[in-house]
Design an enzyme around this catalytic site. Structure first.
Site, PDB file in Angstrom:
ATOM      1  N   ASP A 192      54.384  63.755  40.094  1.00  0.00           N
ATOM      2  CA  ASP A 192      54.196  63.624  41.529  1.00  0.00           C
ATOM      3  C   ASP A 192      54.760  62.367  41.914  1.00  0.00           C
ATOM      4  O   ASP A 192      55.088  61.458  41.351  1.00  0.00           O
ATOM      5  CB  ASP A 192      53.099  63.829  41.929  1.00  0.00           C
ATOM      6  CG  ASP A 192      52.459  65.295  41.749  1.00  0.00           C
ATOM      7  OD1 ASP A 192      53.304  66.271  41.783  1.00  0.00           O
ATOM      8  OD2 ASP A 192      51.007  65.692  42.060  1.00  0.00           O
TER       9      ASP A 192
ATOM     10  N   MET B 233      44.792  61.213  52.991  1.00  0.00           N
ATOM     11  CA  MET B 233      45.580  61.787  53.928  1.00  0.00           C
ATOM     12  C   MET B 233      45.253  61.891  55.257  1.00  0.00           C
ATOM     13  O   MET B 233      45.633  62.753  56.023  1.00  0.00           O
ATOM     14  CB  MET B 233      46.047  63.297  53.334  1.00  0.00           C
ATOM     15  CG  MET B 233      46.615  63.268  52.112  1.00  0.00           C
ATOM     16  SD  MET B 233      46.847  64.912  51.414  1.00  0.00           S
ATOM     17  CE  MET B 233      45.292  65.219  50.486  1.00  0.00           C
TER      18      MET B 233
ATOM     19  N   LYS C 259      57.881  65.045  46.835  1.00  0.00           N
ATOM     20  CA  LYS C 259      58.894  65.008  48.051  1.00  0.00           C
ATOM     21  C   LYS C 259      59.773  63.820  47.662  1.00  0.00           C
ATOM     22  O   LYS C 259      59.423  62.807  47.437  1.00  0.00           O
ATOM     23  CB  LYS C 259      58.065  64.419  49.350  1.00  0.00           C
ATOM     24  CG  LYS C 259      58.091  65.789  50.312  1.00  0.00           C
ATOM     25  CD  LYS C 259      57.467  65.201  51.806  1.00  0.00           C
ATOM     26  CE  LYS C 259      56.925  66.424  52.250  1.00  0.00           C
ATOM     27  NZ  LYS C 259      55.770  66.157  53.210  1.00  0.00           N
TER      28      LYS C 259
HETATM   29  N1  SAH Z   1      44.418  63.250  43.592  1.00  0.00           N
HETATM   30  C1  SAH Z   1      44.748  62.140  44.345  1.00  0.00           C
HETATM   31  C2  SAH Z   1      44.880  62.321  45.755  1.00  0.00           C
HETATM   32  C3  SAH Z   1      46.087  63.218  45.959  1.00  0.00           C
HETATM   33  S1  SAH Z   1      46.166  63.518  47.753  1.00  0.00           S
HETATM   34  C4  SAH Z   1      43.553  61.120  43.862  1.00  0.00           C
HETATM   35  O1  SAH Z   1      42.549  61.450  43.386  1.00  0.00           O
HETATM   36  O2  SAH Z   1      43.719  59.739  44.383  1.00  0.00           O
HETATM   37  C5  SAH Z   1      47.080  61.932  48.223  1.00  0.00           C
HETATM   38  C6  SAH Z   1      46.590  60.984  49.033  1.00  0.00           C
HETATM   39  O3  SAH Z   1      45.731  60.053  48.362  1.00  0.00           O
HETATM   40  C7  SAH Z   1      47.309  59.986  49.821  1.00  0.00           C
HETATM   41  O4  SAH Z   1      47.782  60.697  51.135  1.00  0.00           O
HETATM   42  C8  SAH Z   1      46.448  58.799  49.984  1.00  0.00           C
HETATM   43  O5  SAH Z   1      45.664  59.172  51.309  1.00  0.00           O
HETATM   44  C9  SAH Z   1      45.646  59.085  48.788  1.00  0.00           C
HETATM   45  N2  SAH Z   1      46.236  57.864  47.793  1.00  0.00           N
HETATM   46  C10 SAH Z   1      46.779  58.208  46.379  1.00  0.00           C
HETATM   47  N3  SAH Z   1      47.182  57.049  45.808  1.00  0.00           N
HETATM   48  C11 SAH Z   1      46.802  55.990  46.924  1.00  0.00           C
HETATM   49  C12 SAH Z   1      47.147  54.740  46.622  1.00  0.00           C
HETATM   50  N4  SAH Z   1      47.507  54.253  45.564  1.00  0.00           N
HETATM   51  N5  SAH Z   1      46.703  54.055  47.700  1.00  0.00           N
HETATM   52  C13 SAH Z   1      46.193  54.416  48.872  1.00  0.00           C
HETATM   53  N6  SAH Z   1      45.963  55.783  49.073  1.00  0.00           N
HETATM   54  C14 SAH Z   1      46.269  56.740  47.951  1.00  0.00           C
END
Ligand code: SAH
Length: 262
Positions: free
Chosen positions: A46, A183, A68
């Site tokens: 991803d 998000m 994306k």
């Molecule tokens: N599975 C992932 C979440 C995926 S949804 C997890 O457990 O972290 C994607 C969202 O995760 C982004 O829009 C943001 O809100 C958050 N996110 C993922 N990585 C991030 C990072 N390094 N810093 C801040 N937000 C993050």
């Protein structure tokens, strides 16, 4: 090398391993995750997966991007799932690499269900989720005995890209001292409005933690009342975790990242 490192599982051909890469810092990958990446023949990854983590893979690995790119629409979830099934049927060792934890707002559950329905053997390797590990890198503990005995994790987007109507904002506002949101940037104005409407105060602490755990990590600390204007002037962009609640105040004492070498 310890026995444990030698006994990590063997990646069988025809299997799919669903792996969480953690929030960004490659050091937050688990040992199981690293073991998976080293053995994978195909990695479907991803957008939020760090390049350095992909760099751990073997030279012959086949990399497939499933996020994306450059404003183009992201591949449909169904197409990604079909790809995983197809590669597994070609008897490949298929690694599905996702940011954070695969089962936290990452559609990992949907992918695992599809693998199960197609009788593809799979393994789940959890990762550190951005809503926990990312906040720790900002010096914000998601729980603290003096502040909260529960925490709510929620997404600011549903499958249609709008604020999820299933979230009971009144209950969340009243019942959860600390709210961690994924998000949530795009619809922040709407979400903020709902929290204020249901009883959270204008002075409620809020932090936006952007690109958490990466060298580009930025943190904006503000209040619910000021958050819209502060967000605009900060220029902070997604991906970000938004956290609401008094846990944010602990950052004053617990911010550690700027004081250590990386
Ligand atoms: N599975 C992932 C979440 C995926 S949804 C997890 O457990 O972290 C994607 C969202 O995760 C982004 O829009 C943001 O809100 C958050 N996110 C993922 N990585 C991030 C990072 N390094 N810093 C801040 N937000 C993050």
């Amino acid at each position: 090398m310890s026995d444990f490192m030698k006994q990590l599982p063997v990646f069988e051909p025809g299997h799919v391993w669903l792996v969480g890469a953690g929030p960004g810092d490659p050091g937050l990958l688990t040992l199981h995750g690293m073991n998976a990446i080293k053995q994978a023949e195909i990695i479907v990854y991803d957008a939020l997966v760090n390049d350095e983590i992909l760099g751990l893979a073997s030279e012959s690995v086949e990399l497939h991007f499933a996020g994306k790119r450059g404003g183009k629409p992201s591949p449909k979830q169904k197409d990604i799932t079909l790809k995983l099934v197809e590669f597994a049927r070609q008897n490949k060792r298929v690694l599905r690499l996702k940011g954070g934890d695969p089962f936290v707002f990452g559609r990992g559950g949907e992918e695992a269900l599809a693998l199960s329905e197609n009788n593809i053997p799979f393994r789940i390797i959890p990762g550190i989720s951005a809503g926990i590990g990312g906040l720790a890198y900002a010096g914000i503990p998601v729980t603290h005995r003096d502040i909260n005995h529960s925490v709510t994790f929620l997404t600011g987007h549903d499958a249609n890209g709008v604020v999820p109507s299933a979230v009971k904002w009144k209950c969340v506002s009243n019942g959860s001292p600390v709210i961690v949101m994924y998000m949530a940037m795009k619809h922040w104005s709407n979400i903020r409005g709902k929290l204020l409407e249901h009883g959270r105060g204008e002075d409620e602490p809020v932090a936006f933690v952007c690109e958490a755990t990466t060298p580009n990590q930025r943190v904006l600390v503000t209040t619910l009342g000021e958050s819209l204007t502060d967000l605009e002037s900060s220029g902070i962009e997604p991906p970000a975790i938004v956290v609401v609640g008094k846990a944010v105040n602990l950052r004053n004492q617990l911010e550690w990242l700027s004081k250590v070498s990386r």
